[in-house]
Design a protein around this motif. Structure first.
Motif, PDB file in Angstrom:
ATOM      1  N   TYR A 114      35.103  41.554  42.489  1.00  0.00           N
ATOM      2  CA  TYR A 114      35.493  41.106  43.831  1.00  0.00           C
ATOM      3  C   TYR A 114      34.562  40.061  44.440  1.00  0.00           C
ATOM      4  O   TYR A 114      34.871  39.521  45.508  1.00  0.00           O
ATOM      5  CB  TYR A 114      35.611  42.291  44.797  1.00  0.00           C
ATOM      6  N   ARG A 115      33.454  39.742  43.812  1.00  0.00           N
ATOM      7  CA  ARG A 115      32.483  38.836  44.438  1.00  0.00           C
ATOM      8  C   ARG A 115      33.111  37.487  44.806  1.00  0.00           C
ATOM      9  O   ARG A 115      32.962  37.007  45.925  1.00  0.00           O
ATOM     10  CB  ARG A 115      31.279  38.630  43.521  1.00  0.00           C
ATOM     11  N   ALA A 116      33.829  36.878  43.893  1.00  0.00           N
ATOM     12  CA  ALA A 116      34.435  35.574  44.167  1.00  0.00           C
ATOM     13  C   ALA A 116      35.456  35.673  45.296  1.00  0.00           C
ATOM     14  O   ALA A 116      35.561  34.766  46.140  1.00  0.00           O
ATOM     15  CB  ALA A 116      35.090  35.026  42.903  1.00  0.00           C
ATOM     16  N   GLU A 117      36.207  36.762  45.329  1.00  0.00           N
ATOM     17  CA  GLU A 117      37.223  36.971  46.365  1.00  0.00           C
ATOM     18  C   GLU A 117      36.588  37.075  47.750  1.00  0.00           C
ATOM     19  O   GLU A 117      37.068  36.478  48.726  1.00  0.00           O
ATOM     20  CB  GLU A 117      37.997  38.253  46.035  1.00  0.00           C
ATOM     21  N   VAL A 118      35.480  37.838  47.847  1.00  0.00           N
ATOM     22  CA  VAL A 118      34.792  37.998  49.125  1.00  0.00           C
ATOM     23  C   VAL A 118      34.205  36.667  49.579  1.00  0.00           C
ATOM     24  O   VAL A 118      34.330  36.282  50.749  1.00  0.00           O
ATOM     25  CB  VAL A 118      33.689  39.070  49.015  1.00  0.00           C
TER      26      VAL A 118
END
Length: 224
Positions: A114-118
């Motif tokens: 989820y890092r890129a999404e956040v």
């Protein structure tokens, strides 16, 4: 998704704050909740979230009678709801990034997923340069945008937002509104409490729920 039937609420022995509320929120719909200050918009949002229980009438949420829900069942249903209230409820010891990612961590997702999404969502709400800052050093508007991002990151089935554009400039307000519309197009039912008529006029398709005198009147499109 939400159905109110003859719902009333009073505090203690006083008069009812809201009376005989009868309306439904269907899946994948968009509505503004409006009315004068003190009319009960925030109270109605809290009833929708079931953080307030009605003193009479019935509230169905996701097809379930709220009166029959156990504490664990209620917690499970609330995970399907994104909430933006005016007190923000950010955790001061976590960074902006960590606050926004918190709902995904609670679901057990690995950060790599989820890092890129956040980070992308933080850039969209104008916090790309503030993702490592902690809430005490953020402005009111920045805290508000972080709270909005945290509510949206899980792509909730229902979004409840209390004056989500109240502390931002008109240009960013329009950008945030586009974000809410995109979430709606992806399938989320959206309820935004606001007194900003210009903001509401931008979405002719949205239903308006007007709170006043303890009741709710519903208009399709832009009422005079």
């Amino acid at each position: 998704m939400l159905h109110f039937e003859n719902v009333g609420l009073r505090y203690g022995m006083g008069e009812e704050v809201v009376s005989d509320l009868n309306f439904s929120i269907a899946p994948q719909t968009f509505q503004f909740l409006t009315g004068p200050s003190g009319a009960g918009k925030t109270t109605l949002l809290r009833l929708m979230l079931l953080s307030l229980r009605p003193t009479r009438g019935t509230i169905h949420i996701f097809g379930r009678d709220s009166a029959t829900l156990t504490k664990d069942e209620l917690t499970g249903l609330r995970r399907r709801i994104g909430v933006v209230f005016q007190d923000f409820r950010l955790l001061d010891h976590l960074t902006t990034y960590e606050n926004v990612a918190l709902p995904l961590r609670a679901l057990g997702r690995a950060e790599s997923s989820y890092r890129a999404e956040v980070m992308e969502l933080l850039r969209w709400v104008g916090l790309g340069q503030r993702m490592n800052a902690i809430p005490p050093v953020l402005s009111g508007g920045e805290k508000q945008r972080a709270a909005i991002a945290r509510a949206l990151i899980v792509r909730p089935e229902l979004l409840l937002a209390d004056e989500p554009t109240g502390n931002v400039d008109p240009g960013l307000a329009r950008r945030l509104l586009r974000l809410f519309v995109e979430l709606h197009r992806l399938g989320t039912a959206v309820v935004i409490a606001t007194h900003d008529l210009q903001l509401m006029d931008q979405l002719g398709f949205a239903r308006r729920m007007v709170v006043g005198d303890g009741r709710v009147d519903i208009f399709e499109g832009n009422p005079e």
